[in-house]
Design a protein around this motif. Structure first.
Motif, PDB file in Angstrom:
ATOM      1  N   THR A  10      20.913   6.769  -3.180  1.00 11.82           N
ATOM      2  CA  THR A  10      22.303   6.920  -2.724  1.00 11.82           C
ATOM      3  C   THR A  10      23.219   7.305  -3.884  1.00 11.82           C
ATOM      4  O   THR A  10      24.259   7.912  -3.659  1.00 11.82           O
ATOM      5  N   ASP A  11      22.799   6.978  -5.120  1.00 10.53           N
ATOM      6  CA  ASP A  11      23.610   7.365  -6.281  1.00 10.53           C
ATOM      7  C   ASP A  11      23.752   8.885  -6.395  1.00 10.53           C
ATOM      8  O   ASP A  11      24.706   9.389  -6.983  1.00 10.53           O
ATOM      9  N   LEU A  12      22.778   9.627  -5.817  1.00 10.53           N
ATOM     10  CA  LEU A  12      22.829  11.098  -5.926  1.00 10.53           C
ATOM     11  C   LEU A  12      23.648  11.754  -4.815  1.00 10.53           C
ATOM     12  O   LEU A  12      23.886  12.971  -4.859  1.00 10.53           O
ATOM     13  N   ALA A  13      24.071  10.985  -3.824  1.00 11.22           N
ATOM     14  CA  ALA A  13      24.746  11.577  -2.655  1.00 11.22           C
ATOM     15  C   ALA A  13      25.924  12.484  -3.030  1.00 11.22           C
ATOM     16  O   ALA A  13      26.031  13.609  -2.511  1.00 11.22           O
ATOM     17  N   VAL A  15       0.862  -1.184   0.000  1.00  9.65           N
ATOM     18  CA  VAL A  15       0.000   0.000   0.000  1.00  9.65           C
ATOM     19  C   VAL A  15       0.897   1.232   0.000  1.00  9.65           C
ATOM     20  O   VAL A  15       1.618   1.493   0.972  1.00  9.65           O
ATOM     21  N   GLU A  16       0.900   1.982  -1.114  1.00  5.86           N
ATOM     22  CA  GLU A  16       1.714   3.200  -1.179  1.00  5.86           C
ATOM     23  C   GLU A  16       0.879   4.394  -0.765  1.00  5.86           C
ATOM     24  O   GLU A  16      -0.187   4.641  -1.328  1.00  5.86           O
ATOM     25  N   SER A  17       1.354   5.153   0.198  1.00  3.19           N
ATOM     26  CA  SER A  17       0.614   6.344   0.622  1.00  3.19           C
ATOM     27  C   SER A  17       0.833   7.473  -0.378  1.00  3.19           C
ATOM     28  O   SER A  17       1.825   7.488  -1.109  1.00  3.19           O
TER      29      SER A  17
HETATM   30  N1  LIG Z   1      18.701   8.897  -9.190  1.00  2.79           N
HETATM   31  C1  LIG Z   1      17.685   8.205  -8.656  1.00  2.79           C
HETATM   32  N2  LIG Z   1      16.411   8.527  -8.946  1.00  2.79           N
HETATM   33  C2  LIG Z   1      15.418   7.813  -8.378  1.00  2.79           C
HETATM   34  C3  LIG Z   1      15.689   6.732  -7.495  1.00  2.79           C
HETATM   35  N3  LIG Z   1      14.493   6.234  -7.064  1.00  2.79           N
HETATM   36  C4  LIG Z   1      13.539   6.963  -7.667  1.00  2.79           C
HETATM   37  N4  LIG Z   1      14.076   7.920  -8.469  1.00  2.79           N
HETATM   38  C5  LIG Z   1      13.366   8.921  -9.286  1.00  2.79           C
HETATM   39  O1  LIG Z   1      12.778   9.869  -8.401  1.00  2.79           O
HETATM   40  C6  LIG Z   1      11.543  10.358  -8.942  1.00  2.79           C
HETATM   41  C7  LIG Z   1      10.416  10.190  -7.926  1.00  2.79           C
HETATM   42  O2  LIG Z   1      10.208   8.805  -7.690  1.00  2.79           O
HETATM   43  P1  LIG Z   1       8.802   8.227  -7.268  1.00  2.79           P
HETATM   44  O3  LIG Z   1       8.968   6.774  -7.065  1.00  2.79           O
HETATM   45  O4  LIG Z   1       7.746   8.665  -8.230  1.00  2.79           O
HETATM   46  O5  LIG Z   1       8.565   8.973  -5.872  1.00  2.79           O
HETATM   47  P2  LIG Z   1       7.295   8.945  -4.893  1.00  2.79           P
HETATM   48  O6  LIG Z   1       6.631  10.280  -5.009  1.00  2.79           O
HETATM   49  O7  LIG Z   1       7.874   8.753  -3.530  1.00  2.79           O
HETATM   50  O8  LIG Z   1       6.425   7.802  -5.300  1.00  2.79           O
HETATM   51  C8  LIG Z   1      11.310   9.578 -10.231  1.00  2.79           C
HETATM   52  O9  LIG Z   1      11.735  10.378 -11.293  1.00  2.79           O
HETATM   53  C9  LIG Z   1      12.194   8.357 -10.067  1.00  2.79           C
HETATM   54  O10 LIG Z   1      12.630   7.829 -11.288  1.00  2.79           O
HETATM   55  C10 LIG Z   1      17.060   6.405  -7.206  1.00  2.79           C
HETATM   56  O11 LIG Z   1      17.398   5.494  -6.438  1.00  2.79           O
HETATM   57  N5  LIG Z   1      18.011   7.180  -7.806  1.00  2.79           N
END
Ligand SMILES: Nc1nc2c(ncn2[C@@H]2O[C@H](COP(=O)(O)OP(=O)(O)O)[C@@H](O)[C@H]2O)c(=O)[nH]1
Ligand SMILES: [Mg+2]
Length: 225
Positions: A172-175, A122-124
């Motif tokens: 973590t790739d963006l850190a 379930v995603e909020s």
């Molecule tokens: N660089 C990067 N981008 C990610 C990662 N996980 C999600 N995203 C991107 O972050 C954005 C938001 O993700 P989303 O799953 O829709 O977020 P939510 O609003 O929490 O459901 C999207 O453009 C994804 O592709 C990740 O681990 N690394």
């Protein structure tokens, strides 16, 4: 499906662990966290990682749209009959914490339509740092934050960071690009959470969701035992 805000929020709905026929129902796991932290991406990656071994369904909560459900459909992470959208209106936390009726109905509809299921995610709807799920709706909850939201988020605490059954620190790739210190995030999370687990993920990496998938498998083993 639309949430009716006139429901009596004090009415507790029991999360009965058994189906009417006495068999154990699906484990329900909630994913919460701020907008954009990667909840939908985590749900998608979990479905891909686990769909061969488990019977899975998903409920999404969006404020005014079905976008998360449509993303999951477009990316074909599960057959369409296994994905249900709840439109929550203005307050996404209400639908997962106070008046959970629309979500419970979605969960039960899925069990009836495509069950027996092992796992329902379930995603909020994206919210701030305070949203948590009612224990009447889910059996365990994951709180997803990301490194780009600032490396001080674990230190700031709040119920999601402090009490979720699993804290995911995603992207973590963006850190390196946003100057987030992962070591600091890990130490702060530990200070807030004690022994509760924390997973660092990058969903852009091959099998980057593995720490979360492994945690789900452990939860499911405990649930079925
Ligand atoms: N660089 C990067 N981008 C990610 C990662 N996980 C999600 N995203 C991107 O972050 C954005 C938001 O993700 P989303 O799953 O829709 O977020 P939510 O609003 O929490 O459901 C999207 O453009 C994804 O592709 C990740 O681990 N690394
Ligand atoms: Mg989402």
């Amino acid at each position: 499906m639309h949430l009716d805000h006139s429901h009596d929020s004090a009415m507790a709905v029991s999360a009965d662990a058994a189906r009417p026929d006495g068999t154990k129902r699906a484990l329900r796991i909630g994913l919460g966290g701020p907008v954009g932290s990667g909840k939908t991406a985590t749900v998608a990656a979990l479905c891909r990682a686990l769909r061969e071994e488990l019977s899975i369904a998903v409920v999404t909560n969006d404020i005014y749209t079905r976008e998360d459900a449509e993303f999951l459909l477009r990316n074909a992470v599960l057959p369409p009959e296994r994905i249900q959208a709840v439109e929550t209106g203005a307050c996404p936390h209400t639908a997962i914490r106070d008046d959970i009726s629309a979500n419970l109905e979605a969960v039960e509809d899925l069990e009836d339509a495509v069950g027996p299921l092992d796992l329902i995610l379930v995603e909020s709807g994206g919210d701030n740092l305070t949203a948590t799920f009612s224990k009447g709706l889910v059996d365990a909850q994951v709180f997803v934050i990301d490194v780009a939201g600032g490396d001080d988020i674990p230190r700031k605490g709040g119920p999601g960071v402090t009490t979720a059954d699993l804290l995911v620190v995603n992207k973590t790739d963006l850190a390196p690009y946003v100057g987030s210190d992962l070591g600091r995030m890990a130490r702060d999370a530990k200070a807030q959470r004690g022994e509760l687990p924390v997973a660092f993920t990058s969903l852009t990496a091959e099998n980057g969701v593995k720490p979360v998938a492994d945690w789900v498998r452990t939860q499911l083993a405990a649930w079925s035992a």
